[in-house]
Design an enzyme around this catalytic site. Sequence first.
Site, PDB file in Angstrom:
ATOM      1  N   LYS A   1      14.565  -3.621  -8.950  1.00  0.00           N
ATOM      2  CA  LYS A   1      13.007  -3.716  -9.180  1.00  0.00           C
ATOM      3  C   LYS A   1      12.473  -2.532  -9.527  1.00  0.00           C
ATOM      4  O   LYS A   1      11.479  -2.265 -10.404  1.00  0.00           O
ATOM      5  CB  LYS A   1      12.441  -4.141  -7.750  1.00  0.00           C
ATOM      6  CG  LYS A   1      10.895  -3.928  -7.935  1.00  0.00           C
ATOM      7  CD  LYS A   1      10.403  -4.566  -6.441  1.00  0.00           C
ATOM      8  CE  LYS A   1      10.250  -3.407  -5.565  1.00  0.00           C
ATOM      9  NZ  LYS A   1       9.394  -2.193  -5.763  1.00  0.00           N
ATOM     10  N   ASN A   2      12.741  -1.556  -8.793  1.00  0.00           N
ATOM     11  CA  ASN A   2      12.268  -0.194  -9.211  1.00  0.00           C
ATOM     12  C   ASN A   2      12.659   0.643 -10.417  1.00  0.00           C
ATOM     13  O   ASN A   2      12.186   1.622 -10.876  1.00  0.00           O
ATOM     14  CB  ASN A   2      12.438   0.851  -7.895  1.00  0.00           C
ATOM     15  CG  ASN A   2      11.809   0.596  -6.839  1.00  0.00           C
ATOM     16  OD1 ASN A   2      11.066  -0.179  -6.642  1.00  0.00           O
ATOM     17  ND2 ASN A   2      12.160   1.271  -5.673  1.00  0.00           N
TER      18      ASN A   2
ATOM     19  N   ARG B   1      -0.303   7.588   0.117  1.00  0.00           N
ATOM     20  CA  ARG B   1       0.148   7.607  -1.116  1.00  0.00           C
ATOM     21  C   ARG B   1      -0.666   7.792  -2.194  1.00  0.00           C
ATOM     22  O   ARG B   1      -1.030   6.956  -3.025  1.00  0.00           O
ATOM     23  CB  ARG B   1       1.025   5.930  -1.422  1.00  0.00           C
ATOM     24  CG  ARG B   1       2.006   5.527  -0.378  1.00  0.00           C
ATOM     25  CD  ARG B   1       2.576   4.276  -0.673  1.00  0.00           C
ATOM     26  NE  ARG B   1       3.765   4.628  -1.535  1.00  0.00           N
ATOM     27  CZ  ARG B   1       4.576   3.502  -2.085  1.00  0.00           C
ATOM     28  NH1 ARG B   1       4.208   2.224  -1.570  1.00  0.00           N
ATOM     29  NH2 ARG B   1       5.375   3.701  -2.875  1.00  0.00           N
TER      30      ARG B   1
ATOM     31  N   ILE C   1       9.752  10.566   4.267  1.00  0.00           N
ATOM     32  CA  ILE C   1       9.038  10.350   2.860  1.00  0.00           C
ATOM     33  C   ILE C   1       7.641   9.933   3.074  1.00  0.00           C
ATOM     34  O   ILE C   1       6.876  10.455   2.584  1.00  0.00           O
ATOM     35  CB  ILE C   1       9.805   9.499   1.995  1.00  0.00           C
ATOM     36  CG1 ILE C   1      11.377   9.930   2.012  1.00  0.00           C
ATOM     37  CG2 ILE C   1       9.267   9.329   0.720  1.00  0.00           C
ATOM     38  CD1 ILE C   1      11.621  11.179   1.112  1.00  0.00           C
TER      39      ILE C   1
ATOM     40  N   CYS D   1      -1.802   1.687   1.205  1.00  0.00           N
ATOM     41  CA  CYS D   1      -1.338   0.540   1.322  1.00  0.00           C
ATOM     42  C   CYS D   1      -0.294   0.897   2.773  1.00  0.00           C
ATOM     43  O   CYS D   1      -0.584   1.609   3.386  1.00  0.00           O
ATOM     44  CB  CYS D   1      -0.159   0.563   0.349  1.00  0.00           C
ATOM     45  SG  CYS D   1       1.203   1.772   0.570  1.00  0.00           S
TER      46      CYS D   1
ATOM     47  N   ARG E   1       1.296  -0.710  -6.590  1.00  0.00           N
ATOM     48  CA  ARG E   1       1.054   0.546  -6.999  1.00  0.00           C
ATOM     49  C   ARG E   1       1.689   0.854  -8.309  1.00  0.00           C
ATOM     50  O   ARG E   1       1.450   1.929  -8.892  1.00  0.00           O
ATOM     51  CB  ARG E   1       1.707   1.421  -5.666  1.00  0.00           C
ATOM     52  CG  ARG E   1       1.338   2.835  -5.720  1.00  0.00           C
ATOM     53  CD  ARG E   1       2.149   3.663  -4.460  1.00  0.00           C
ATOM     54  NE  ARG E   1       2.520   4.869  -5.091  1.00  0.00           N
ATOM     55  CZ  ARG E   1       1.480   5.656  -4.889  1.00  0.00           C
ATOM     56  NH1 ARG E   1       0.313   5.668  -4.493  1.00  0.00           N
ATOM     57  NH2 ARG E   1       1.808   7.054  -5.310  1.00  0.00           N
TER      58      ARG E   1
ATOM     59  N   ASP F   1      13.537   3.243   1.564  1.00  0.00           N
ATOM     60  CA  ASP F   1      13.349   2.115   1.455  1.00  0.00           C
ATOM     61  C   ASP F   1      14.326   1.007   2.268  1.00  0.00           C
ATOM     62  O   ASP F   1      14.406  -0.276   2.134  1.00  0.00           O
ATOM     63  CB  ASP F   1      13.597   1.353  -0.088  1.00  0.00           C
ATOM     64  CG  ASP F   1      12.327   1.788  -0.942  1.00  0.00           C
ATOM     65  OD1 ASP F   1      11.239   2.047  -0.200  1.00  0.00           O
ATOM     66  OD2 ASP F   1      12.202   1.645  -2.072  1.00  0.00           O
TER      67      ASP F   1
ATOM     68  N   ARG G   1       8.004  -9.997  -3.348  1.00  0.00           N
ATOM     69  CA  ARG G   1       7.686  -8.840  -4.135  1.00  0.00           C
ATOM     70  C   ARG G   1       9.304  -8.137  -4.844  1.00  0.00           C
ATOM     71  O   ARG G   1       9.249  -7.580  -5.762  1.00  0.00           O
ATOM     72  CB  ARG G   1       6.979  -7.783  -3.616  1.00  0.00           C
ATOM     73  CG  ARG G   1       5.578  -8.329  -3.402  1.00  0.00           C
ATOM     74  CD  ARG G   1       4.684  -7.027  -2.926  1.00  0.00           C
ATOM     75  NE  ARG G   1       4.830  -6.027  -3.635  1.00  0.00           N
ATOM     76  CZ  ARG G   1       5.117  -4.606  -3.102  1.00  0.00           C
ATOM     77  NH1 ARG G   1       4.725  -4.570  -1.806  1.00  0.00           N
ATOM     78  NH2 ARG G   1       5.397  -3.606  -4.082  1.00  0.00           N
TER      79      ARG G   1
HETATM   80  C1  UD1 Z   1       9.049   4.860  -5.332  1.00  0.00           C
HETATM   81  C2  UD1 Z   1       9.581   3.542  -5.092  1.00  0.00           C
HETATM   82  C3  UD1 Z   1       9.340   3.160  -3.675  1.00  0.00           C
HETATM   83  C4  UD1 Z   1       9.979   4.299  -2.791  1.00  0.00           C
HETATM   84  C5  UD1 Z   1       9.606   5.611  -3.150  1.00  0.00           C
HETATM   85  C6  UD1 Z   1      10.144   6.893  -2.394  1.00  0.00           C
HETATM   86  C7  UD1 Z   1       9.051   2.275  -7.177  1.00  0.00           C
HETATM   87  C8  UD1 Z   1       8.320   1.440  -7.799  1.00  0.00           C
HETATM   88  N1  UD1 Z   1       8.795   2.584  -5.743  1.00  0.00           N
HETATM   89  O1  UD1 Z   1       7.711   4.973  -4.990  1.00  0.00           O
HETATM   90  O2  UD1 Z   1       9.989   2.016  -3.330  1.00  0.00           O
HETATM   91  O3  UD1 Z   1       9.658   4.093  -1.520  1.00  0.00           O
HETATM   92  O4  UD1 Z   1       9.706   5.972  -4.641  1.00  0.00           O
HETATM   93  O5  UD1 Z   1      11.554   6.712  -2.837  1.00  0.00           O
HETATM   94  O6  UD1 Z   1       9.922   3.016  -7.759  1.00  0.00           O
HETATM   95  N2  UD1 Z   1       3.313  11.768  -3.317  1.00  0.00           N
HETATM   96  C9  UD1 Z   1       2.254  12.552  -3.438  1.00  0.00           C
HETATM   97  N3  UD1 Z   1       1.537  12.820  -4.489  1.00  0.00           N
HETATM   98  C10 UD1 Z   1       1.843  12.078  -5.523  1.00  0.00           C
HETATM   99  C11 UD1 Z   1       2.821  10.892  -5.655  1.00  0.00           C
HETATM  100  C12 UD1 Z   1       3.562  10.636  -4.519  1.00  0.00           C
HETATM  101  O7  UD1 Z   1       1.795  13.221  -2.383  1.00  0.00           O
HETATM  102  O8  UD1 Z   1       1.157  12.109  -6.695  1.00  0.00           O
HETATM  103  C13 UD1 Z   1       4.022  11.523  -2.085  1.00  0.00           C
HETATM  104  C14 UD1 Z   1       3.983  10.290  -1.550  1.00  0.00           C
HETATM  105  O9  UD1 Z   1       2.950   9.715  -0.594  1.00  0.00           O
HETATM  106  C15 UD1 Z   1       5.340  10.174  -0.417  1.00  0.00           C
HETATM  107  C16 UD1 Z   1       6.213  10.979  -1.499  1.00  0.00           C
HETATM  108  O10 UD1 Z   1       5.419  11.742  -2.215  1.00  0.00           O
HETATM  109  O11 UD1 Z   1       5.062  10.732   0.455  1.00  0.00           O
HETATM  110  C17 UD1 Z   1       7.311  10.294  -2.261  1.00  0.00           C
HETATM  111  O12 UD1 Z   1       6.360   9.287  -2.783  1.00  0.00           O
HETATM  112  P1  UD1 Z   1       6.862   8.603  -4.635  1.00  0.00           P
HETATM  113  O13 UD1 Z   1       8.390   9.120  -4.698  1.00  0.00           O
HETATM  114  O14 UD1 Z   1       5.905   9.021  -5.468  1.00  0.00           O
HETATM  115  O15 UD1 Z   1       6.974   7.184  -4.284  1.00  0.00           O
HETATM  116  P2  UD1 Z   1       6.516   5.966  -5.298  1.00  0.00           P
HETATM  117  O16 UD1 Z   1       7.042   6.672  -6.766  1.00  0.00           O
HETATM  118  O17 UD1 Z   1       5.328   5.549  -5.247  1.00  0.00           O
END
Ligand code: UD1
Length: 422
Positions: free
Chosen positions: A22-23, A121, A331, A116, A92, A309, A401
């Site tokens: 999915k990711n 996030r 995380i 969420c 998201r 995850d 999902r």
């Molecule tokens: C992706 C995965 C999700 C997984 C996550 C962490 C997809 C579609 N989703 O989510 O399943 O749980 O990686 O492995 O691939 N953060 C910030 N600022 C930002 C972006 C992120 O502070 O602009 C923080 C987040 O709140 C979190 C951390 O960084 O604490 C990691 O998030 P991120 O790696 O961005 O997760 P996603 O890409 O949303």
Amino acid sequence: MDKILIEGQKKIEGKIKISGSKNSSLPILAASLLSDSQIKIKNVPRLSDVFLMIKILESLNSKVTFNKDFCKIKTSRPDNLCVSYDLVRKMRASFLILGPLLTRYGKAEVSLPGGCAIGTRPVDLHIEGLKMMGANITIKDGYVRAKVIGKLKGTEIKFKKISVGATENIMMAATLAEGVTLIKNAAKEPEIVDLANFLIKMGAKIIGHGTNNIKVTGIKKLFACEHKIMPDRIEAGTFALCVMGCSGSLMLENMNNDVCDHLVKIFSPLKSLYLKKRKKGECLHVTKVNKNLQSVKITTKEYPGFPTDLQAQLTASLLKSNGKLELKENIFENRFMHISELKRMGANIKLKGSKLKIIGVEELLGAEVMATDLRASSSLIIAGLMANGITTVNRVYHLDRGYENLEKKLENCGVIIRRISS
Ligand code: UD1
């Protein structure tokens, strides 16, 4: 809303074909917007998140055909470069549209994702990165409005925190930017490598993917390509943890060597779970062996660490184990919604800040429980498999999902499981 009923304490035995990730599918579908040639993607899982991403592409004028084997996409210039709140609030990952739209058309408007169940996030890293590439970005009425005069400009972007999504958005934006973009402190997840390999097949110039430093040299145009999505390591890990929680063995098929090695490594602290690669990594055999767990101390980390995850599923799988069982969520600050539901089934879990302590119980009891997010749902399924009696999991749309045919796959392995549609 559909429910799932599980009769617990059955041995789990059989073969499961792991679906495409999915990711990896979601950013790759978003990346199709980077070219006007036909894109053909194999091994795309039939999940509600994938259908939502397809709906977003269609709302942006792409023609998408999704048959049994392929997802074919052909884009043409959208009349309206906007992705509405209604689509982004449900997923998201819709925010991944921003980079491709902006770099291709010089303009994009995407709703800010809401809060969420697993934490706040933010998307600040995505926005800062695009600003550094010359985008003018304003936030108004809950929408991120981005535009650039001419092309985005390659530059050095050092993320202050590792983010999968921000790495993907900037990498996609950089493919059609002017000059070289260096992404430092980039995420190294295999899904990013899959996206990079897809972009390279489209003609993009990328090196360093899979490391913390990615270099993208912008080019003028991207082309048609065909790509097969990597196996879903979180789905495979979830089934391995079903075995951990119950007893029996599973042959996980449609895997690859890297995903097998990753799972063998992250599950190595679980001494009663034996994993063995078969057929040169195409399959992974997972068996529960009789060993008292002495101590398990696992912290979720970015790749190649233990994935956040799988934290909820790991928690559930350990509820009846002996020994000192300590987990730490590193995380997301609030990814513990499953705990109160697991406690309703008799779990003994102590939560302090981001640390969990599990005190193994003799028995879990089937109960009516509620899924709160995607991975919390699969942890309730695992607890249901381990419990005495019937467990009813409500709100399984969360499960749909991210898990393709979960009930069918488990049913074929001896589990008594049934979906009740309303
Ligand atoms: C992706 C995965 C999700 C997984 C996550 C962490 C997809 C579609 N989703 O989510 O399943 O749980 O990686 O492995 O691939 N953060 C910030 N600022 C930002 C972006 C992120 O502070 O602009 C923080 C987040 O709140 C979190 C951390 O960084 O604490 C990691 O998030 P991120 O790696 O961005 O997760 P996603 O890409 O949303």
